[in-house]
Design an enzyme around this catalytic site. Structure first.
Site, short mmCIF file in Angstrom:
data_model
loop_
_atom_site.label_atom_id
_atom_site.label_comp_id
_atom_site.label_asym_id
_atom_site.label_seq_id
_atom_site.Cartn_x
_atom_site.Cartn_y
_atom_site.Cartn_z
N CYS B 86 0.84 -1.20 0.00
CA CYS B 86 0.00 0.00 0.00
C CYS B 86 0.88 1.26 0.00
O CYS B 86 1.58 1.50 -0.97
CB CYS B 86 -0.97 -0.05 1.18
SG CYS B 86 -2.42 0.98 0.94
N HIS B 195 -3.35 -5.80 1.00
CA HIS B 195 -2.67 -6.02 2.29
C HIS B 195 -2.63 -7.50 2.67
O HIS B 195 -3.53 -7.97 3.37
CB HIS B 195 -3.43 -5.27 3.39
CG HIS B 195 -3.29 -3.79 3.35
ND1 HIS B 195 -2.31 -3.11 4.02
CD2 HIS B 195 -4.01 -2.85 2.70
CE1 HIS B 195 -2.42 -1.81 3.80
NE2 HIS B 195 -3.46 -1.61 3.00
N GLU B 197 -0.85 -8.81 4.91
CA GLU B 197 -0.68 -8.90 6.37
C GLU B 197 -2.02 -8.81 7.11
O GLU B 197 -2.09 -9.09 8.29
CB GLU B 197 0.30 -7.83 6.86
CG GLU B 197 -0.25 -6.41 7.00
CD GLU B 197 -0.38 -5.66 5.68
OE1 GLU B 197 -0.23 -6.28 4.61
OE2 GLU B 197 -0.67 -4.45 5.73
#
Lengths: 82, 230
Positions: B86, B195, B197
Protein backbone atom coordinates in the site's frame (compact mmCIF):
# COMPACT_ATOMS: atom_id res chain seq x y z
CA UNK A 1 14.05 38.89 -3.58
CA UNK A 2 12.53 36.35 -5.90
CA UNK A 3 9.55 34.09 -5.77
CA UNK A 4 9.01 30.92 -7.78
CA UNK A 5 5.46 30.08 -8.78
CA UNK A 6 5.30 26.40 -9.66
CA UNK A 7 2.46 24.63 -11.46
CA UNK A 8 2.31 20.84 -11.51
CA UNK A 9 -0.27 19.08 -13.66
CA UNK A 10 -0.86 15.52 -14.81
CA UNK A 11 0.69 14.81 -18.19
CA UNK A 12 -1.57 14.98 -21.22
CA UNK A 13 -1.23 11.22 -21.74
CA UNK A 14 -2.47 10.49 -18.21
CA UNK A 15 -6.18 10.30 -17.43
CA UNK A 16 -7.12 12.83 -14.75
CA UNK A 17 -10.03 11.36 -12.72
CA UNK A 18 -10.50 14.58 -10.72
CA UNK A 19 -10.53 16.66 -13.91
CA UNK A 20 -13.13 14.33 -15.46
CA UNK A 21 -15.36 14.64 -12.38
CA UNK A 22 -15.08 18.44 -12.40
CA UNK A 23 -15.84 18.57 -16.12
CA UNK A 24 -18.95 16.45 -15.51
CA UNK A 25 -20.05 18.78 -12.69
CA UNK A 26 -19.54 21.86 -14.89
CA UNK A 27 -21.58 20.24 -17.66
CA UNK A 28 -24.40 19.47 -15.24
CA UNK A 29 -24.37 23.17 -14.26
CA UNK A 30 -24.84 24.14 -17.90
CA UNK A 31 -21.26 25.08 -18.76
CA UNK A 32 -21.33 22.96 -21.88
CA UNK A 33 -18.42 24.76 -23.52
CA UNK A 34 -15.94 23.05 -21.17
CA UNK A 35 -14.18 20.47 -23.31
CA UNK A 36 -11.58 19.37 -20.81
CA UNK A 37 -10.69 20.05 -17.18
CA UNK A 38 -7.30 19.30 -15.68
CA UNK A 39 -6.61 19.64 -11.97
CA UNK A 40 -3.13 20.51 -10.78
CA UNK A 41 -1.09 21.94 -7.95
CA UNK A 42 0.02 25.51 -7.40
CA UNK A 43 3.02 26.24 -5.21
CA UNK A 44 4.71 29.48 -4.16
CA UNK A 45 8.32 29.34 -3.07
CA UNK A 46 9.95 32.44 -1.59
CA UNK A 47 13.62 32.33 -2.46
CA UNK A 48 16.38 33.93 -0.45
CA UNK A 49 18.26 34.99 -3.55
CA UNK A 50 18.14 37.67 -6.23
CA UNK A 51 20.13 35.69 -8.79
CA UNK A 52 17.58 34.74 -11.46
CA UNK A 53 19.76 32.24 -13.31
CA UNK A 54 20.68 30.43 -10.15
CA UNK A 55 17.05 30.45 -9.02
CA UNK A 56 15.95 28.81 -12.30
CA UNK A 57 18.57 26.14 -12.00
CA UNK A 58 17.64 25.37 -8.40
CA UNK A 59 13.87 25.38 -8.97
CA UNK A 60 14.27 23.01 -11.93
CA UNK A 61 16.18 20.69 -9.63
CA UNK A 62 13.47 20.98 -6.95
CA UNK A 63 10.80 20.09 -9.49
CA UNK A 64 12.73 17.13 -10.86
CA UNK A 65 13.65 15.76 -7.44
CA UNK A 66 10.53 16.34 -5.37
CA UNK A 67 7.80 18.74 -6.51
CA UNK A 68 6.73 16.75 -9.57
CA UNK A 69 6.79 13.05 -10.38
CA UNK A 70 7.75 13.20 -14.04
CA UNK A 71 6.37 9.70 -14.67
CA UNK A 72 2.86 11.19 -14.44
CA UNK A 73 3.27 14.96 -14.09
CA UNK A 74 4.53 17.98 -16.01
CA UNK A 75 5.73 21.13 -14.31
CA UNK A 76 6.32 24.72 -15.27
CA UNK A 77 7.26 27.74 -13.22
CA UNK A 78 7.67 31.48 -13.26
CA UNK A 79 10.26 33.43 -11.35
CA UNK A 80 8.90 36.80 -10.20
CA UNK A 81 10.27 39.79 -8.26
CA UNK A 82 8.65 40.41 -4.88
CA UNK B 1 16.13 -14.43 9.82
CA UNK B 2 15.42 -10.97 11.18
CA UNK B 3 12.81 -8.66 9.70
CA UNK B 4 12.49 -4.89 9.89
CA UNK B 5 9.17 -3.07 9.71
CA UNK B 6 10.02 0.50 8.73
CA UNK B 7 7.92 3.08 10.55
CA UNK B 8 7.40 6.53 9.05
CA UNK B 9 5.46 9.33 10.70
CA UNK B 10 1.93 8.44 9.56
CA UNK B 11 2.43 4.70 9.04
CA UNK B 12 -0.62 2.87 10.39
CA UNK B 13 -0.35 -0.73 9.17
CA UNK B 14 3.00 -1.26 10.89
CA UNK B 15 1.46 -3.22 13.77
CA UNK B 16 -0.44 -5.51 11.35
CA UNK B 17 2.79 -6.19 9.47
CA UNK B 18 4.75 -6.81 12.68
CA UNK B 19 2.09 -9.24 13.97
CA UNK B 20 1.95 -11.10 10.66
CA UNK B 21 5.72 -11.68 10.77
CA UNK B 22 5.55 -12.84 14.39
CA UNK B 23 2.54 -15.09 13.87
CA UNK B 24 3.37 -16.62 10.50
CA UNK B 25 7.15 -16.53 10.21
CA UNK B 26 7.82 -16.85 13.93
CA UNK B 27 10.94 -14.80 13.30
CA UNK B 28 12.46 -11.91 15.23
CA UNK B 29 11.10 -8.59 13.99
CA UNK B 30 11.76 -4.98 14.96
CA UNK B 31 10.08 -1.68 14.32
CA UNK B 32 12.69 0.54 12.68
CA UNK B 33 12.13 4.31 12.81
CA UNK B 34 12.55 6.23 9.54
CA UNK B 35 15.60 8.09 10.86
CA UNK B 36 17.64 4.87 11.22
CA UNK B 37 20.77 4.72 9.06
CA UNK B 38 21.82 1.10 9.52
CA UNK B 39 19.80 -1.88 8.33
CA UNK B 40 22.68 -4.35 8.20
CA UNK B 41 21.10 -6.52 10.92
CA UNK B 42 18.04 -7.28 8.77
CA UNK B 43 17.42 -9.87 6.09
CA UNK B 44 13.92 -8.79 5.13
CA UNK B 45 12.69 -5.20 4.95
CA UNK B 46 8.99 -4.43 5.08
CA UNK B 47 7.42 -1.06 4.29
CA UNK B 48 3.92 -0.94 5.75
CA UNK B 49 0.78 0.90 4.72
CA UNK B 50 -0.44 4.20 6.06
CA UNK B 51 -0.20 7.85 5.18
CA UNK B 52 3.46 8.68 5.61
CA UNK B 53 3.96 12.43 6.08
CA UNK B 54 0.22 12.86 5.64
CA UNK B 55 0.58 11.88 1.97
CA UNK B 56 1.44 15.55 1.41
CA UNK B 57 2.46 16.50 -2.13
CA UNK B 58 2.11 12.90 -3.39
CA UNK B 59 1.82 9.56 -1.59
CA UNK B 60 5.30 8.47 -0.58
CA UNK B 61 7.00 11.55 -2.09
CA UNK B 62 8.37 12.86 1.21
CA UNK B 63 8.95 9.47 2.86
CA UNK B 64 11.31 8.43 0.08
CA UNK B 65 13.80 11.06 1.29
CA UNK B 66 13.83 9.69 4.87
CA UNK B 67 17.32 8.74 6.03
CA UNK B 68 16.36 5.05 6.19
CA UNK B 69 15.46 4.97 2.50
CA UNK B 70 19.11 5.18 1.43
CA UNK B 71 19.63 1.96 3.38
CA UNK B 72 16.54 0.36 1.86
CA UNK B 73 17.95 1.10 -1.61
CA UNK B 74 21.30 -0.42 -0.57
CA UNK B 75 19.59 -3.51 0.84
CA UNK B 76 17.63 -3.96 -2.40
CA UNK B 77 20.82 -3.61 -4.43
CA UNK B 78 22.47 -6.22 -2.20
CA UNK B 79 19.65 -8.65 -3.07
CA UNK B 80 17.82 -8.59 0.26
CA UNK B 81 14.07 -9.05 0.14
CA UNK B 82 12.14 -5.78 0.27
CA UNK B 83 8.34 -5.66 0.30
CA UNK B 84 6.19 -2.53 0.27
CA UNK B 85 2.45 -2.79 0.86
CA UNK B 86 0.00 0.00 0.00
CA UNK B 87 1.76 3.20 1.11
CA UNK B 88 4.94 1.10 1.20
CA UNK B 89 4.41 0.33 -2.51
CA UNK B 90 3.89 4.03 -3.21
CA UNK B 91 7.17 4.82 -1.43
CA UNK B 92 9.05 2.17 -3.46
CA UNK B 93 7.69 3.76 -6.67
CA UNK B 94 8.68 7.26 -5.59
CA UNK B 95 12.13 5.95 -4.63
CA UNK B 96 12.55 4.45 -8.09
CA UNK B 97 13.03 0.91 -6.76
CA UNK B 98 10.02 -0.07 -8.86
CA UNK B 99 8.88 1.56 -12.12
CA UNK B 100 5.68 3.59 -12.57
CA UNK B 101 3.59 5.86 -10.36
CA UNK B 102 0.25 6.00 -8.53
CA UNK B 103 -2.80 8.02 -9.51
CA UNK B 104 -6.09 8.63 -7.70
CA UNK B 105 -8.56 5.75 -8.06
CA UNK B 106 -10.67 6.41 -11.15
CA UNK B 107 -13.79 6.29 -8.93
CA UNK B 108 -12.21 9.05 -6.77
CA UNK B 109 -13.32 6.89 -3.84
CA UNK B 110 -11.32 5.34 -1.05
CA UNK B 111 -11.93 1.62 -1.56
CA UNK B 112 -11.88 -0.67 1.46
CA UNK B 113 -12.95 -4.26 0.82
CA UNK B 114 -11.81 -7.80 0.12
CA UNK B 115 -10.46 -7.95 -3.42
CA UNK B 116 -9.93 -11.15 -5.38
CA UNK B 117 -6.44 -11.31 -6.92
CA UNK B 118 -4.89 -13.59 -9.47
CA UNK B 119 -1.37 -14.77 -8.68
CA UNK B 120 0.22 -14.03 -12.05
CA UNK B 121 3.78 -14.95 -11.12
CA UNK B 122 4.12 -17.73 -8.53
CA UNK B 123 7.84 -17.93 -9.11
CA UNK B 124 9.01 -14.99 -6.98
CA UNK B 125 10.53 -15.13 -3.48
CA UNK B 126 7.23 -13.69 -2.22
CA UNK B 127 4.76 -15.97 -4.02
CA UNK B 128 6.39 -19.40 -4.36
CA UNK B 129 3.89 -21.01 -1.97
CA UNK B 130 1.03 -20.09 -4.31
CA UNK B 131 0.07 -21.84 -7.52
CA UNK B 132 0.25 -19.85 -10.75
CA UNK B 133 -3.19 -18.42 -11.69
CA UNK B 134 -4.55 -19.15 -8.23
CA UNK B 135 -7.27 -16.70 -7.15
CA UNK B 136 -6.84 -15.38 -3.62
CA UNK B 137 -8.83 -12.98 -1.42
CA UNK B 138 -6.81 -10.08 -0.02
CA UNK B 139 -8.17 -6.85 1.48
CA UNK B 140 -7.50 -3.49 -0.11
CA UNK B 141 -7.77 -0.06 1.55
CA UNK B 142 -6.63 2.84 -0.58
CA UNK B 143 -7.63 5.99 -2.44
CA UNK B 144 -4.57 6.17 -4.67
CA UNK B 145 -3.86 2.70 -5.97
CA UNK B 146 -4.37 3.38 -9.64
CA UNK B 147 -1.03 2.08 -10.89
CA UNK B 148 0.21 3.85 -13.99
CA UNK B 149 3.19 3.33 -16.27
CA UNK B 150 3.80 4.12 -19.94
CA UNK B 151 3.39 1.49 -22.65
CA UNK B 152 7.10 0.74 -22.94
CA UNK B 153 7.38 0.10 -19.21
CA UNK B 154 4.26 -2.07 -19.28
CA UNK B 155 5.69 -4.15 -22.14
CA UNK B 156 8.89 -4.62 -20.11
CA UNK B 157 6.93 -5.65 -16.99
CA UNK B 158 4.96 -8.18 -19.04
CA UNK B 159 8.00 -9.55 -20.87
CA UNK B 160 9.96 -10.05 -17.64
CA UNK B 161 7.05 -11.55 -15.67
CA UNK B 162 7.24 -8.64 -13.24
CA UNK B 163 3.47 -8.46 -12.83
CA UNK B 164 2.99 -10.54 -9.69
CA UNK B 165 -0.69 -9.91 -8.86
CA UNK B 166 -3.64 -8.71 -10.95
CA UNK B 167 -7.13 -7.78 -9.76
CA UNK B 168 -9.55 -10.52 -10.73
CA UNK B 169 -13.05 -9.46 -11.69
CA UNK B 170 -13.58 -5.83 -10.71
CA UNK B 171 -10.55 -3.57 -10.92
CA UNK B 172 -11.07 -1.35 -7.85
CA UNK B 173 -8.88 1.56 -8.90
CA UNK B 174 -8.42 1.64 -12.68
CA UNK B 175 -4.80 0.44 -12.70
CA UNK B 176 -3.04 -0.28 -16.00
CA UNK B 177 -3.44 -3.94 -17.05
CA UNK B 178 -5.34 -4.60 -13.77
CA UNK B 179 -2.03 -4.51 -11.92
CA UNK B 180 -2.21 -5.05 -8.14
CA UNK B 181 1.46 -5.84 -7.50
CA UNK B 182 4.78 -5.83 -9.33
CA UNK B 183 8.37 -6.80 -8.62
CA UNK B 184 11.69 -5.49 -9.92
CA UNK B 185 13.56 -7.32 -12.64
CA UNK B 186 15.73 -9.17 -10.16
CA UNK B 187 12.64 -10.27 -8.24
CA UNK B 188 13.78 -9.25 -4.75
CA UNK B 189 11.64 -6.11 -4.44
CA UNK B 190 7.85 -6.46 -4.38
CA UNK B 191 5.25 -3.70 -4.22
CA UNK B 192 1.53 -4.40 -3.88
CA UNK B 193 -1.54 -2.34 -3.03
CA UNK B 194 -3.54 -5.14 -1.31
CA UNK B 195 -2.67 -6.02 2.29
CA UNK B 196 -1.54 -9.65 2.72
CA UNK B 197 -0.68 -8.90 6.37
CA UNK B 198 -4.39 -8.31 7.01
CA UNK B 199 -5.35 -11.78 5.76
CA UNK B 200 -3.26 -14.25 7.74
CA UNK B 201 -5.85 -15.93 9.99
CA UNK B 202 -9.26 -17.35 9.09
CA UNK B 203 -10.91 -15.02 11.64
CA UNK B 204 -9.67 -12.14 9.47
CA UNK B 205 -12.16 -13.33 6.80
CA UNK B 206 -9.31 -14.62 4.65
CA UNK B 207 -6.02 -16.33 5.44
CA UNK B 208 -4.86 -16.16 1.81
CA UNK B 209 -2.13 -13.62 2.57
CA UNK B 210 -0.31 -16.04 4.84
CA UNK B 211 1.65 -17.63 2.03
CA UNK B 212 3.37 -14.35 1.14
CA UNK B 213 5.07 -14.67 4.52
CA UNK B 214 5.74 -18.41 4.29
CA UNK B 215 7.22 -17.83 0.82
CA UNK B 216 9.59 -15.17 2.15
CA UNK B 217 10.67 -17.49 4.96
CA UNK B 218 11.23 -20.41 2.62
CA UNK B 219 13.32 -18.24 0.28
CA UNK B 220 15.43 -16.99 3.14
CA UNK B 221 15.99 -20.50 4.50
CA UNK B 222 17.05 -21.74 1.09
CA UNK B 223 19.43 -18.83 0.48
CA UNK B 224 20.81 -19.22 3.96
CA UNK B 225 21.52 -22.94 3.76
CA UNK B 226 23.05 -22.41 0.30
CA UNK B 227 25.47 -19.91 1.82
CA UNK B 228 26.23 -22.23 4.73
CA UNK B 229 27.09 -25.10 2.40
CA UNK B 230 29.15 -22.98 0.01
Amino acid sequence: MLKAIVYVTLRESVLDPQGSAVKGALHSLGFDEVQEARIGKYMELSLGTSDREQAKERVTEMCEKLLANTVIEDYRYEIVEV
Amino acid sequence: MRAAVIVFPGSNADVDMFNAVEDIMEAPVDYVWHSETDLSAYDVILLPGGFSYGDYLRCGAVARFSPVMEQVVKAAEAGKLVMGVCNGFQILLEAGLLPGAMLRNTSLKYRCKISPLRVVNADTPFTRDYAADEIIDIPIAHGEGNYYCDETTLATLQANNQIVFRYEGENPNGSVDNIAGICNERGNVLGMMPHPERAVHTWMTSADGKRVFTSILKTWREQNSATAHA
